[in-house]
Design an enzyme around this catalytic site. Structure first.
Site, short mmCIF file in Angstrom:
data_model
loop_
_atom_site.label_atom_id
_atom_site.label_comp_id
_atom_site.label_asym_id
_atom_site.label_seq_id
_atom_site.Cartn_x
_atom_site.Cartn_y
_atom_site.Cartn_z
CG HIS A 156 -54.21 -24.19 -33.32
ND1 HIS A 156 -55.79 -24.86 -32.61
CD2 HIS A 156 -53.80 -23.60 -32.10
CE1 HIS A 156 -55.51 -23.69 -31.53
NE2 HIS A 156 -53.86 -23.46 -31.07
CB CYS A 197 -57.41 -29.97 -35.83
SG CYS A 197 -57.77 -29.20 -33.93
#
Ligand SMILES: *[C@@H]1O[C@H](CO)[C@@H](O)[C@H](O)[C@H]1NC(C)=O
Ligand SMILES: *[C@@H]1O[C@H](CO)[C@@H](O)[C@H](O)[C@H]1NC(C)=O
Ligand SMILES: *[C@@H]1O[C@H](CO)[C@@H](O)[C@H](O)[C@H]1NC(C)=O
Length: 463
Positions: A156, A197
């Site tokens: 992430h 991301c």
């Protein structure tokens, strides 16, 4: 006419010859193949069952490199290792990175596991700083001025940061380490593939353009990266990430002495069309053969073992889910399938909880902005206007113009505003751009921003 043809043929032959010698091993003819060794560092930055895909990606990457002849001793692997033997794993001791269900866990060699997978160790492994390592088997990249380094990281991320299981790594820390390693001649060239991301924000305008580092990010600084193989017939969470499986499935089957770094970039950029795959740094690296960074041997056996051909691109796109929605999408699928009232309730509670955490993170950011300008605003209206302004995304929201300020502020936020950051930081990630907005607008006042965070979060830890 005929002589022109002969001439063309001659030119073509010479050109082919020079291309060939360039890819040949330096030991035989001393062509352009660089001296030195290849080192690799591959990292899954997450833990937890719903992040299954990151460790599956990493284990697969290990096999890609090994199959192309990179010696195990030169590959350093960091993965938490809680997935293969996870109680939720119906396929005990196995990890799959595609619906061909080839076990990629078998044979993977892990140097740093559990809580030894952290930002500090990562940076010290990268810098070759043995004395800074705590835990793991202590191995670091022992490269020198002639060597090449390949780094692959998947997890992430948010604006200007990527996650580790209990920690975060900011763009400042990462680029300082890359710059330090370059200055201290730890490599001739380094290639960094980053899946996360908003991963473009880790490099855009921060990676020094003059150093021997070339980086590829799965997404630009404004968007999600994507998990894939999320609907699979074994009911597992997403098996892979879209950018990651696209480069690996390409490397699985290609002759890496022929394909260049730039060609792989083009292929993967085209295939990963749910996000914008970006490249940064030393563009000249794109003309180098991939073998310089992923190994030169043909991997026929490995390719066959992996099912021979790439999986269908359409299938990957059809089963793709934005990274940050992977958990909720999986829970919703489970909810649709279950007939058990108790299980249904557990899933619904968890979905509500996630919703609440995200809402809380957003509210906290709003309050921090408010506190920041509380004393200064002439009127409540003005404070409100600022709050609205900084809560909105603008063209620079995804660009870390002040890495120092960003670094201090996001660490303060994480430490003070999130009760259990190891678990919950990912729910705050969509709002990290707000802190970056503040730094971009008020770089000289990082202290005031931190004060506002402290004032807002010290007493009432919110998330
Ligand atoms: C290497 O690790 C030591 C011990 O933590 C630390 O003091 C030193 O600054 C590190 N060196 C680099 C270049 O990061
Ligand atoms: C990178 O290191 C060089 C010294 O080698 C230094 O002059 C430069 O400011 C550094 N750049 C960044 C962005 O840290
Ligand atoms: C992505 O590529 C697929 C397959 O080539 C195509 O069907 C789809 O329309 C593309 N999507 C976007 C957003 O370009």
């Amino acid at each position: 006419m005929r002589s022109i043809f002969v001439l063309l043929l001659l030119v073509a032959t010479v050109a082919a010859g020079s291309v060939y010698s360039r890819y040949k091993s330096s030991s035989s003819e001393g062509g352009d193949e660089p001296d030195g060794d290849l080192w690799a560092l591959i990292v899954a930055g997450s833990n937890g069952w719903f992040n299954y895909r990151h460790q599956a990606d990493t284990a697969h990457a290990f096999h890609v490199l090994k199959a192309h002849g990179v010696p195990e001793e030169n590959i350093i692997t960091m993965m938490y290792d809680d997935i293969a033997h996870n109680p939720s794993n119906k396929y005990k001791g196995k990890l799959f990175n595609s619906p061909k269900y080839v076990d990629v866990y078998e044979g993977v060699k892990i140097d740093y596991k559990g809580d030894d997978v952290n930002a500090e160790n990562f940076l010290n492994v990268l810098k070759g700083n043995s004395s800074g390592i705590k835990g793991g088997n202590g191995r670091v990249i022992e490269s020198g001025p002639d060597d090449r380094v390949f780094v692959y990281f998947t997890d992430h991320g948010a604006v200007g940061l990527i996650s580790f299981p209990n920690d975060i790594l900011t763009t400042k820390s990462l680029n300082d380490a890359l710059n330090w390693s370059n200055k201290n001649k730890r490599f001739a060239d380094l290639v960094f593939y980053l899946e996360a991301c908003e991963s473009g924000s880790m490099f855009e305008r921060v990676l020094p353009a003059t150093i021997n580092v070339y980086a590829v990010s799965a997404a630009n600084g404004k968007e999600s990266s994507w998990g894939t193989y999320c609907e699979n017939d074994r009911g597992l969470p997403c098996l892979g990430d879209l950018f990651s499986v696209n480069w690996m499935e390409d490397s699985d089957v290609e002759d890496l002495t022929v394909e260049t770094v730039g060609e792989q970039f083009k292929i993967v950029q085209k295939e990963t069309n749910k996000s914008h795959v970006c490249h940064f740094g030393k563009m000249k690296t794109e003309t180098d053969p991939l073998s310089w960074f992923q190994g030169a041997e043909k991997s026929v056996k490995h390719a066959r073992r992996n099912g021979g051909l790439k999986s269908s691109l359409q299938h990957k796109l059809d089963t793709a889910v934005p990274s940050r929605d992977v958990e909720t999408e999986h829970l919703k699928r489970q909810l649709a399938m279950t007939n058990d009232a108790d299980e249904e309730e557990i899933i619904r509670d968890r979905l509500d909880e996630i919703q609440m955490k995200k809402a809380t993170a957003r509210r906290t950011m709003k309050s921090v902005v408010s506190v920041m300008y509380d004393d200064e605003a002439d009127t409540l209206l003005e404070n409100n206007k600022r709050r609205v302004f900084y809560m909105e995304k603008n063209d620079e929201s995804s660009i870390v113009n002040y890495p120092e300020c960003h670094h201090k502020v996001v660490h303060t936020y994480r430490r003070l505003c999130i009760a259990n950051p190891a678990e919950d930081m990912e729910y705050a990630m969509p709002y990290v751009y707000v802190l970056n907005n503040l730094c971009n607008a008020e770089a000289g006042r990082s202290h005031d921003i931190m004060e506002a965070i402290i004032e807002q979060c010290l007493e009432k830890t919110l998330l």
